[in-house]
Design an enzyme around this catalytic site. Structure first.
Site, PDB file in Angstrom:
ATOM      1  CG  HIS A 251     -25.229  33.807 -67.313  1.00 35.47           C
ATOM      2  ND1 HIS A 251     -24.408  33.196 -68.244  1.00 35.47           N
ATOM      3  CD2 HIS A 251     -25.483  35.046 -67.810  1.00 35.47           C
ATOM      4  CE1 HIS A 251     -24.175  34.029 -69.243  1.00 35.47           C
ATOM      5  NE2 HIS A 251     -24.801  35.148 -69.013  1.00 35.47           N
TER       6      HIS A 251
HETATM    7  O1  RIB Z   1     -21.246  36.563 -66.379  1.00 35.80           O
HETATM    8  C1  RIB Z   1     -22.586  36.326 -66.047  1.00 35.80           C
HETATM    9  C2  RIB Z   1     -22.914  36.830 -64.682  1.00 35.80           C
HETATM   10  O2  RIB Z   1     -22.683  38.235 -64.630  1.00 35.80           O
HETATM   11  C3  RIB Z   1     -24.384  36.645 -64.273  1.00 35.80           C
HETATM   12  O3  RIB Z   1     -24.458  36.406 -62.899  1.00 35.80           O
HETATM   13  C4  RIB Z   1     -25.006  37.969 -64.614  1.00 35.80           C
HETATM   14  O4  RIB Z   1     -26.138  38.269 -63.788  1.00 35.80           O
HETATM   15  C5  RIB Z   1     -23.887  38.905 -64.289  1.00 35.80           C
HETATM   16  O5  RIB Z   1     -23.902  39.112 -62.877  1.00 35.80           O
END
Ligand code: RIB
Ligand code: CA
Length: 324
Positions: A251
């Site tokens: 992500h």
């Molecule tokens: O939903 C994904 C996010 O939540 C990312 O930033 C992961 O590192 C968690 O923080």
């Protein structure tokens, strides 16, 4: 000219890859990394951030941030185990507690991240790009201390929210869910927002074969990233298998790549984003007013509903394959 960036993280496995990408990219001048409670306690996210930067030989200051969401943990039952200690079932965990790197010898800066953010943004001679890839607590607190800092924010690129995709509840994405009030304060603050939601990050998944290719590049950034991608794939296989087997989203690194080359994002829409603070089943839900139904809320964000996976993987190989 490299873009001046402040990165805010809850390091975590994908945050670590995002930090490496931001530090190694010649297009980014990484001014500092701020840490926050999120994937794990701020003690752990700060230690992980220091470990990774030291491993990369990066002389980038780290400012420790908020250890709890603004208000969400005050209501009994509204937040499970905050600080977050990870999923109940450990093999579901895509982060683990500490990164598989030596304990840091350096410490975080003495100033609190929120205090430093206010001072930095208030006194900067030029606008600064913020990239937030964890709960938005630090920025929301800074905005509550001095709303005028928004004048020196060039843009906020946020990994958070979900258009059609969620991951922590039926309606919410983790970063917004941990601190919904912070996400709403940032949504309403007036700074130019670029939202990289789960729809885009899940489209830009990375496969096990590609993780091995990262490791085979043999540089510090590519080796640790490949190892963390493999860890993430094991976690995803265990609790939320992707449509493509043996793959996982990274992500936070996509949010960094969105600054380096916006073309990595696809299906972008300019809409109003709001965030539910209504507790209950919609708590932390990101709401995108695609029909302009609420006449009182103007478009406040560019939101990507898709991403160019091949471009993303190619960018990551090129950047993480650099020595530094
Ligand atoms: O939903 C994904 C996010 O939540 C990312 O930033 C992961 O590192 C968690 O923080
Ligand atoms: Ca994160």
């Amino acid at each position: 000219m490299a873009e001046k960036v402040i990165l805010d993280v809850d390091t975590g496995s994908d945050d670590a890859i995002a930090i490496a990408t931001a530090f190694l990219s010649p297009d980014i001048d990484l001014l500092a990394v701020c840490t926050v409670n999120g994937n794990r306690s701020v003690e752990i996210t700060t230690s992980n951030t220091l470990r990774l930067l030291e491993y990369l030989g990066a002389d980038v200051p780290v400012y420790r941030g908020c250890h709890l969401p603004m208000v969400a943990s005050l209501t009994p039952g509204r937040r499970k185990h905050v600080p977050f200690t990870g999923p109940d079932n450990k093999e579901e965990d895509v982060h683990g507690d500490y990164l598989p790197l030596p304990e840091p010898t350096r410490k975080a800066q003495p100033e609190h991240a929120v205090v430093w953010l206010v001072d930095k943004l208030k006194n900067s001679k030029e606008k600064i790009t913020l990239i937030f890839v964890g709960p938005l607590t630090n920025l929301a607190m800074a905005l509550r201390i001095d709303p005028d800092i928004v004048k020196n924010i060039k843009q906020v690129i946020i990994m958070g929210g979900g258009y059609l995709v969620n991951n922590i509840t039926a309606g919410a994405e983790f970063n917004f869910w941990i601190d919904p009030e912070a996400a709403k304060i940032v949504a309403d603050c007036g700074a130019p927002l670029v939202i990289v939601p789960l729809d885009a990050t899940h489209a830009a998944y990375v496969t096990m074969e590609e993780a091995e290719e990262f490791i085979n590049l043999g540089t510090p950034g590519s080796v640790i990233s490949g190892k963390l991608i493999k860890q993430r794939i094991a976690g995803y296989n265990a609790f939320q298998p992707m449509a493509v087997p043996n793959a996982a989203p990274i992500h936070d690194a996509l949010a960094v790549c969105a600054l380096i080359d916006r073309e990595v994002l696809r299906s972008c829409m300019t809409v109003n984003m709001d965030v539910s603070i209504a507790h209950g089943i919609t708590d932390g839900m990101s709401l995108f007013d695609t029909g302009g139904r609420d006449r009182n809320r103007k478009p406040n964000a560019i939101v990507a509903k898709d991403a160019d996976r091949e471009k993303f993987v190619g960018m990551m190989k090129e950047i993480l394959g650099r020595k530094n």
